[in-house]
Write an enzyme that holds these catalytic residues in place. Structure first.
Site, PDB file in Angstrom:
ATOM      1  N   CYS A   1      94.370  -3.013 -99.990  1.00  0.00           N
ATOM      2  CA  CYS A   1      94.237  -2.506 -98.620  1.00  0.00           C
ATOM      3  C   CYS A   1      95.367  -1.520 -98.286  1.00  0.00           C
ATOM      4  CB  CYS A   1      94.257  -3.683 -97.647  1.00  0.00           C
ATOM      5  SG  CYS A   1      94.020  -3.181 -95.936  1.00  0.00           S
TER       6      CYS A   1
ATOM      7  N   CYS B   1     100.351  -4.723 -93.135  1.00  0.00           N
ATOM      8  CA  CYS B   1     100.538  -6.012 -92.451  1.00  0.00           C
ATOM      9  C   CYS B   1     101.500  -6.869 -93.285  1.00  0.00           C
ATOM     10  CB  CYS B   1      99.201  -6.720 -92.282  1.00  0.00           C
ATOM     11  SG  CYS B   1      97.918  -5.619 -91.629  1.00  0.00           S
TER      12      CYS B   1
ATOM     13  N   CYS C   1     100.435 -10.027 -95.288  1.00  0.00           N
ATOM     14  CA  CYS C   1      99.168 -10.061 -96.018  1.00  0.00           C
ATOM     15  C   CYS C   1      99.280  -9.796 -97.523  1.00  0.00           C
ATOM     16  CB  CYS C   1      98.183  -9.066 -95.411  1.00  0.00           C
ATOM     17  SG  CYS C   1      96.536  -9.239 -96.157  1.00  0.00           S
TER      18      CYS C   1
ATOM     19  N   CYS D   1      82.028 -16.565 -92.809  1.00  0.00           N
ATOM     20  CA  CYS D   1      82.811 -15.403 -92.402  1.00  0.00           C
ATOM     21  C   CYS D   1      83.106 -14.553 -93.633  1.00  0.00           C
ATOM     22  CB  CYS D   1      84.107 -15.855 -91.736  1.00  0.00           C
ATOM     23  SG  CYS D   1      85.170 -14.476 -91.292  1.00  0.00           S
TER      24      CYS D   1
ATOM     25  N   CYS E   1      79.618 -14.194 -89.554  1.00  0.00           N
ATOM     26  CA  CYS E   1      80.777 -13.522 -88.973  1.00  0.00           C
ATOM     27  C   CYS E   1      81.290 -12.519 -90.001  1.00  0.00           C
ATOM     28  CB  CYS E   1      81.854 -14.569 -88.669  1.00  0.00           C
ATOM     29  SG  CYS E   1      83.384 -13.873 -88.043  1.00  0.00           S
TER      30      CYS E   1
ATOM     31  N   CYS F   1      85.690 -13.327 -82.187  1.00  0.00           N
ATOM     32  CA  CYS F   1      86.589 -14.316 -82.763  1.00  0.00           C
ATOM     33  C   CYS F   1      87.938 -13.608 -82.847  1.00  0.00           C
ATOM     34  CB  CYS F   1      86.076 -14.719 -84.144  1.00  0.00           C
ATOM     35  SG  CYS F   1      87.237 -15.716 -85.074  1.00  0.00           S
TER      36      CYS F   1
ATOM     37  N   ARG G   1      90.196 -22.678 -83.435  1.00  0.00           N
ATOM     38  CA  ARG G   1      90.138 -23.002 -84.867  1.00  0.00           C
ATOM     39  C   ARG G   1      91.521 -23.242 -85.460  1.00  0.00           C
ATOM     40  NH1 ARG G   1      87.399 -18.821 -86.804  1.00  0.00           N
ATOM     41  NH2 ARG G   1      85.511 -19.806 -86.049  1.00  0.00           N
TER      42      ARG G   1
HETATM   43  N1  SAM Z   1      91.311  -6.320 -93.017  1.00  0.00           N
HETATM   44  C1  SAM Z   1      90.738  -6.928 -91.872  1.00  0.00           C
HETATM   45  C2  SAM Z   1      91.707  -7.080 -90.733  1.00  0.00           C
HETATM   46  O1  SAM Z   1      92.898  -7.080 -90.946  1.00  0.00           O
HETATM   47  O2  SAM Z   1      91.238  -7.230 -89.604  1.00  0.00           O
HETATM   48  C3  SAM Z   1      90.102  -8.278 -92.168  1.00  0.00           C
HETATM   49  C4  SAM Z   1      90.763  -9.247 -93.134  1.00  0.00           C
HETATM   50  S1  SAM Z   1      92.396  -9.839 -92.668  1.00  0.00           S
HETATM   51  C5  SAM Z   1      92.915 -10.652 -94.139  1.00  0.00           C
HETATM   52  C6  SAM Z   1      92.022 -11.113 -91.470  1.00  0.00           C
HETATM   53  C7  SAM Z   1      93.149 -11.910 -90.860  1.00  0.00           C
HETATM   54  O3  SAM Z   1      93.694 -12.800 -91.805  1.00  0.00           O
HETATM   55  C8  SAM Z   1      94.366 -11.163 -90.355  1.00  0.00           C
HETATM   56  O4  SAM Z   1      94.167 -10.562 -89.116  1.00  0.00           O
HETATM   57  C9  SAM Z   1      95.374 -12.283 -90.249  1.00  0.00           C
HETATM   58  O5  SAM Z   1      95.318 -12.864 -88.965  1.00  0.00           O
HETATM   59  C10 SAM Z   1      94.908 -13.286 -91.291  1.00  0.00           C
HETATM   60  N2  SAM Z   1      95.895 -13.415 -92.396  1.00  0.00           N
HETATM   61  C11 SAM Z   1      96.090 -12.547 -93.405  1.00  0.00           C
HETATM   62  N3  SAM Z   1      97.071 -12.973 -94.226  1.00  0.00           N
HETATM   63  C12 SAM Z   1      97.506 -14.146 -93.716  1.00  0.00           C
HETATM   64  C13 SAM Z   1      98.525 -15.067 -94.113  1.00  0.00           C
HETATM   65  N4  SAM Z   1      99.283 -14.858 -95.188  1.00  0.00           N
HETATM   66  N5  SAM Z   1      98.706 -16.176 -93.367  1.00  0.00           N
HETATM   67  C14 SAM Z   1      97.932 -16.401 -92.268  1.00  0.00           C
HETATM   68  N6  SAM Z   1      96.965 -15.560 -91.848  1.00  0.00           N
HETATM   69  C15 SAM Z   1      96.759 -14.449 -92.546  1.00  0.00           C
HETATM   70  C1  DTB Z   2      91.480 -15.934 -89.573  1.00  0.00           C
HETATM   71  O1  DTB Z   2      91.948 -16.000 -88.421  1.00  0.00           O
HETATM   72  N1  DTB Z   2      92.038 -16.447 -90.652  1.00  0.00           N
HETATM   73  C2  DTB Z   2      91.252 -16.173 -91.837  1.00  0.00           C
HETATM   74  C3  DTB Z   2      90.041 -15.403 -91.260  1.00  0.00           C
HETATM   75  N2  DTB Z   2      90.344 -15.318 -89.861  1.00  0.00           N
HETATM   76  C4  DTB Z   2      89.617 -14.118 -91.813  1.00  0.00           C
HETATM   77  C5  DTB Z   2      92.001 -15.540 -92.928  1.00  0.00           C
HETATM   78  C6  DTB Z   2      93.237 -16.318 -93.337  1.00  0.00           C
HETATM   79  C7  DTB Z   2      93.808 -15.630 -94.514  1.00  0.00           C
HETATM   80  C8  DTB Z   2      94.960 -16.366 -95.107  1.00  0.00           C
HETATM   81  C9  DTB Z   2      95.531 -15.642 -96.254  1.00  0.00           C
HETATM   82  C10 DTB Z   2      94.599 -15.459 -97.418  1.00  0.00           C
HETATM   83  O2  DTB Z   2      93.944 -16.422 -97.859  1.00  0.00           O
HETATM   84  O3  DTB Z   2      94.556 -14.353 -97.968  1.00  0.00           O
HETATM   85 FE1  SF4 Z   3      94.535  -5.081 -94.861  1.00  0.00          FE
HETATM   86 FE2  SF4 Z   3      95.478  -7.550 -94.946  1.00  0.00          FE
HETATM   87 FE3  SF4 Z   3      96.130  -5.968 -92.935  1.00  0.00          FE
HETATM   88 FE4  SF4 Z   3      93.579  -6.885 -93.128  1.00  0.00          FE
HETATM   89  S1  SF4 Z   3      95.418  -8.103 -92.769  1.00  0.00           S
HETATM   90  S2  SF4 Z   3      94.257  -4.800 -92.644  1.00  0.00           S
HETATM   91  S3  SF4 Z   3      93.406  -6.943 -95.385  1.00  0.00           S
HETATM   92  S4  SF4 Z   3      96.678  -5.649 -95.082  1.00  0.00           S
END
Ligand code: SAM
Ligand code: DTB
Ligand code: SF4
Length: 327
Positions: free
Chosen positions: A52, A56, A59, A96, A128, A188, A260
């Site tokens: 990506c 973030c 992430c 989802c 979702c 959501c 959730r």
């Molecule tokens: N790329 C899209 C976005 O950012 O909206 C969708 C996928 S992104 C992985 C969805 C959500 O996962 C993020 O907004 C964040 O709240 C959650 N997330 C990602 N990495 C995480 C982590 N290490 N621990 C907890 N939540 C995480």
């Molecule tokens: C949300 O609030 N948490 C989920 C889902 N919506 C998309 C994602 C959590 C991701 C945790 C880190 C991972 O597994 O990559």
């Molecule tokens: Fe990309 Fe992860 Fe950020 Fe979603 S949360 S926009 S997958 S870097």
């Protein structure tokens, strides 16, 4: 009963109550919902993983950090449908689908996602998606394909946002949520605790959600899963009382939303999770993987449900109840 004029002072007063008073107040509100022992089970499928362009800092899928995540292009439709069937057979009422995209683009890949939405909707599951930013037209196309909910987290307070992500801003997030609303999708949206934010950041984040014209139908509260290689890898674990405060406060100020208990459950005991359900959490992500990180197994979650007397919620229950009361 549902208010959207909460002030920072009011939310802060709730959040900072002695823990057991807060828990009791939230449980009391939660028990006004006759289905308080039903927990919605949602399964996650990472339909496009890693690589990506966003930064973030929590992430593992951001291309710029060196994590163990293996990038994977967009899944074939049939693979997603098979995973959806498996999730349904294990008790999930919602699927989802997550993509590591900054935003949706109008291309063949989006067409494929629309087809996935159609096919999973045909399985009578709530579908979702979480695909990054959307414009109004894309939100409408998703709705037309049968999408039930769009996940787009605000993640943290507006004030703290810039510390966590620099490649987009807080308003971009709100705009996408608005686009989803315009297409009549359910929303959501929630956030993450443990990003180094202050208590006031948490309160401000909850305030943004609870003062939306319409509260998000689902509010995921994630505890940061610290991942090696990301800038937040060394953040300390979120304490269970902070999780309870977040969940209980969300329950009190957004009494009709599904709250959730999301990422972070592998680090929590059954008794800690029990307090979260008591505080008003009524949804979880199930399946041994979230998007890229581990999650408790379905078997251990079902054992937990048995111990606590919880049952999985059926799909589209709100709509079914609305249809019955309309007759
Ligand atoms: N790329 C899209 C976005 O950012 O909206 C969708 C996928 S992104 C992985 C969805 C959500 O996962 C993020 O907004 C964040 O709240 C959650 N997330 C990602 N990495 C995480 C982590 N290490 N621990 C907890 N939540 C995480
Ligand atoms: C949300 O609030 N948490 C989920 C889902 N919506 C998309 C994602 C959590 C991701 C945790 C880190 C991972 O597994 O990559
Ligand atoms: Fe990309 Fe992860 Fe950020 Fe979603 S949360 S926009 S997958 S870097």
């Amino acid at each position: 009963m549902v208010r959207n004029n909460w002030t920072t002072e009011e939310i802060s007063e709730i959040y900072n109550k002695p823990l057991l008073d807060l828990l009791y107040d939230a449980a009391t509100i939660h028990r006004q919902n006759k289905d308080y022992s039903e927990v919605q089970i949602s399964s996650l499928v990472s339909i496009k993983t890693g690589g990506c362009p966003e930064d973030c800092s929590y992430c593992p899928q951001a291309a710029r950090y060196h994590t163990d995540v293996k990038s994977q292009g967009l899944m074939p439709i049939q693979e997603v449908v098979d995973l959806a069937k498996k999730a349904k057979s294990e008790g999930s009422s919602r699927l989802c689908m997550g993509a590591a995209w900054r935003e949706v683009k109008d291309n063949k890949q989006f067409d494929r996602v629309l087809e996935m939405v159609k096919e999973v909707n045909d399985l009578e599951m709530e579908v979702c998606c979480t695909l990054g930013m959307l414009n109004a037209n894309q939100a409408q196309r998703l709705a037309d394909a049968g999408l039930y909910a769009y996940n787009h987290n605000i993640d943290t307070s507006e004030e703290h946002y810039g510390e966590i992500i620099s490649t987009r801003n807080f308003d971009d997030r709100l705009k996408t949520i608005e686009n989803a609303r315009k297409a009549n999708l359910t929303v959501c949206s929630g956030g993450i605790v443990g990003l180094g934010e202050s208590t006031i950041d948490r309160i401000n984040m909850l305030k943004v959600l609870a003062t939306m014209e319409k509260h998000p139908e689902s509010v995921p509260i994630n505890a940061l899963v610290p991942v090696e290689g990301t800038p937040l890898a060394d953040q300390p674990r979120v304490s269970f009382d902070d999780m309870i405060r977040m969940i209980a406060t969300a329950r009190i100020i957004m009494p009709k939303s599904v709250v959730r208990l999301s990422a972070g459950r592998t680090e929590m005991s059954i008794s800690e999770q029990a307090m979260c359900f008591m505080a008003g959490a009524n949804s979880i992500f199930a399946g041994d993987k979230l998007l890229t990180t581990p999650n408790p197994s379905v078997k251990s979650d079902m054992e937990m449900f048995d111990i606590l007397g919880l049952t999985p919620r059926e799909a589209f229950k709100n709509e079914k109840q609305a249809a019955v009361s309309a007759h």
